[in-house]
Structures are given as structure tokens and as C-alpha cells.
Scaffold this active site. Structure first.
Site, short mmCIF file in Angstrom:
data_model
loop_
_atom_site.label_atom_id
_atom_site.label_comp_id
_atom_site.label_asym_id
_atom_site.label_seq_id
_atom_site.Cartn_x
_atom_site.Cartn_y
_atom_site.Cartn_z
N GLU A 40 64.52 93.51 -38.46
CA GLU A 40 63.46 93.05 -39.37
C GLU A 40 64.13 92.27 -40.49
O GLU A 40 64.90 92.83 -41.27
CB GLU A 40 62.71 94.27 -39.92
CG GLU A 40 61.72 93.91 -41.02
CD GLU A 40 61.16 95.16 -41.72
OE1 GLU A 40 61.05 96.23 -41.08
OE2 GLU A 40 60.85 95.07 -42.92
N ARG A 44 62.25 88.29 -48.43
CA ARG A 44 62.50 88.50 -49.87
C ARG A 44 63.48 87.49 -50.42
O ARG A 44 63.81 87.53 -51.59
CB ARG A 44 63.11 89.89 -50.09
CG ARG A 44 62.14 90.98 -49.81
CD ARG A 44 62.77 92.33 -50.09
NE ARG A 44 62.11 93.29 -49.25
CZ ARG A 44 62.51 94.53 -49.08
NH1 ARG A 44 63.59 94.97 -49.70
NH2 ARG A 44 61.84 95.33 -48.29
N LYS A 128 54.25 101.55 -40.16
CA LYS A 128 55.41 101.83 -41.00
C LYS A 128 55.00 102.94 -41.98
O LYS A 128 53.85 102.96 -42.45
CB LYS A 128 55.77 100.55 -41.75
CG LYS A 128 56.86 100.70 -42.79
CD LYS A 128 57.30 99.33 -43.31
CE LYS A 128 58.28 99.48 -44.45
NZ LYS A 128 59.08 98.27 -44.69
C1 3PG Z 1 62.02 98.11 -46.53
O1 3PG Z 1 61.74 97.00 -46.91
O2 3PG Z 1 61.53 98.58 -45.52
C2 3PG Z 1 62.91 98.93 -47.36
O3 3PG Z 1 63.30 98.27 -48.51
C3 3PG Z 1 64.13 99.36 -46.63
O4 3PG Z 1 64.46 100.53 -47.27
P1 3PG Z 1 65.96 100.99 -47.45
O5 3PG Z 1 66.71 99.82 -48.07
O6 3PG Z 1 65.87 102.19 -48.37
O7 3PG Z 1 66.52 101.35 -46.11
#
Ligand code: 3PG
Length: 209
Positions: A40, A44, A128
Site C-alpha cells: 500500500e 501522503r 481496515k
Molecule cells: C496507515 O496509514 O495505515 C498507518 O499510518 C500505518 O501505521 P503504522 O505506521 O503504525 O504501521
């Protein structure tokens, strides 16, 4: 294999923040060397769409999705760039409807039973669960399974090498998502060997190695 089948098999979805599109292809190859075949790429950064384009073109073994999809426009732009699935942090009906109209799988983020029911009403049953750890983690997801046994979750947010196994042990967890195996810092430092090592460790745990 479609993305749901890949996630059901590998049970790990790397969540990537890529600052420089030039890192996208070596990063995708590092995941692949670690036996993980989905990713994924979060929308951003300015280079996210170009990163998606490059991985789709140059590492076709990887199923690339777009994450942090906050609007219908972003959903369309991501699919135009080649994204094969979409992930959003929350449940946004217009994003979900846009994805469905394009025939693109979407995993909207849900935490509360109300959000889960809104997603179900919109035809989504793979969701999710974000932000997993701050929202209540494993005990919370266990509690959600009672009324919503048919829903499969991808917990993401605060998942690490230390806790992902506890999530994978839950019958309502399809896969876990996270950046722990390929953090923004590791990517920026082009630390491909470390990333591959983390992927191998995760792949071993989920039984595909
Ligand atoms: C996301 O966008 O799904 C999260 O920011 C990922 O979370 P993590 O960096 O805590 O794994």
C-alpha cells in the site's frame, strides 16, 4: 490471485510512505525478495502517484494499492496511476462508491460498530481497522467479532514485529498492515537489505516461507 487472495495467503500488507519516486522500484524489489507481493503506497507524499506508476510498470509481481485515499478525486487518480486496490483511513461513502464504480477493491477504515455497519451497507466486508493499537487492539477486535462474524479486518496503526502475531491469531483478521518492516526512515536511507530481512521474518511467521 486477486488482492484478497494474496492478503489471505501472505497476511501482511506493507504500508509505505515514499518521499522519492526513485526509491519505489528498489523498495518493491526488496519486498519481493522478502516474499511479500502486495504493498500500500500512501498518498501522503508528492511522489506517491509516480511511485505507484513505477512499481506497476517495473515490478508487476507486486500488487500495488493506494493508501490514505481521502477523496473521490484521489481514488480516480490512484487508479489512473495503476493502483489495483484502495485503502482509506476512515469510512467515506463517496470514496467507496467511486472505487466500486471503477471495479476497484476498497478497504475503508472502520473502528466502531456504526462504521462497520455503514461499510457493510455499502457492500464492503473486508475493512481496515485503524488505528488498531490506540483504538483498543486485539481485545477490541475480538469483541467486534461477536456481532460481526462475517467481517474480515486488516488492523493497521501501531502494529509491529512484537504484536502482529497476536492479531493474526484472530479468526476475523484477514491480514495486518503496517510500516514496521519498511519505515519511512528505512526507505529514505535505502536500507533495502534490512527491509528484506524484516519481510522474510514476517513471511516466516505467516507460514509462506
Ligand atoms: C496507515 O496509514 O495505515 C498507518 O499510518 C500505518 O501505521 P503504522 O505506521 O503504525 O504501521
Amino acid at each position: 490471485m486477486n488482492i484478497l487472495q494474496t492478503l489471505a495467503r501472505e497476511r501482511i500488507l506493507p504500508v509505505l510512505v515514499i518521499d522519492h519516486a526513485a526509491d519505489a522500484v528498489p523498495l518493491a524489489r526488496a519486498l519481493l525478495a522478502g516474499r511479500l507481493t502486495s504493498a500500500e503506497i500512501t498518498l501522503r507524499t508528492a511522489d506517491a502517484l509516480e511511485s505507484i506508476r513505477r512499481v506497476v510498470a517495473e515490478v508487476p509481481e507486486i500488487k500495488v494499492g493506494a493508501g490514505t485515499v481521502l477523496s473521490a478525486e484521489q481514488a480516480k487518480a490512484a487508479v489512473d496511476a495503476g493502483a489495483q486496490f484502495l485503502v482509506s483511513p476512515g469510512f467515506n461513502a463517496s470514496v467507496v462508491q467511486t472505487a466500486q464504480a471503477m471495479g476497484t477493491p476498497i478497504f475503508p477504515g472502520c473502528v466502531t460498530p456504526t462504521e462497520v455497519e455503514a461499510a457493510l451497507a455499502q457492500g464492503c466486508s473486508s475493512l481496515k481497522f485503524f488505528p488498531a493499537e490506540p483504538a483498543g487492539g486485539v481485545p477490541y477486535l475480538q469483541a467486534l467479532a461477536a456481532p460481526h462474524a462475517d467481517v474480515r479486518f486488516i488492523p493497521t496503526g501501531g502494529i509491529s514485529a512484537a504484536n502482529f502475531g497476536a492479531y493474526l491469531a484472530l479468526p476475523n483478521v484477514l491480514a495486518v498492515g503496517g510500516s514496521w518492516m519498511a519505515t519511512r526512515e528505512m526507505i529514505a536511507a535505502q536500507n533495502w537489505e534490512t527491509i528484506t530481512k524484516h519481510c522474510v521474518a514476517a513471511a516466516r511467521f505467516s507460514g509462506i516461507l
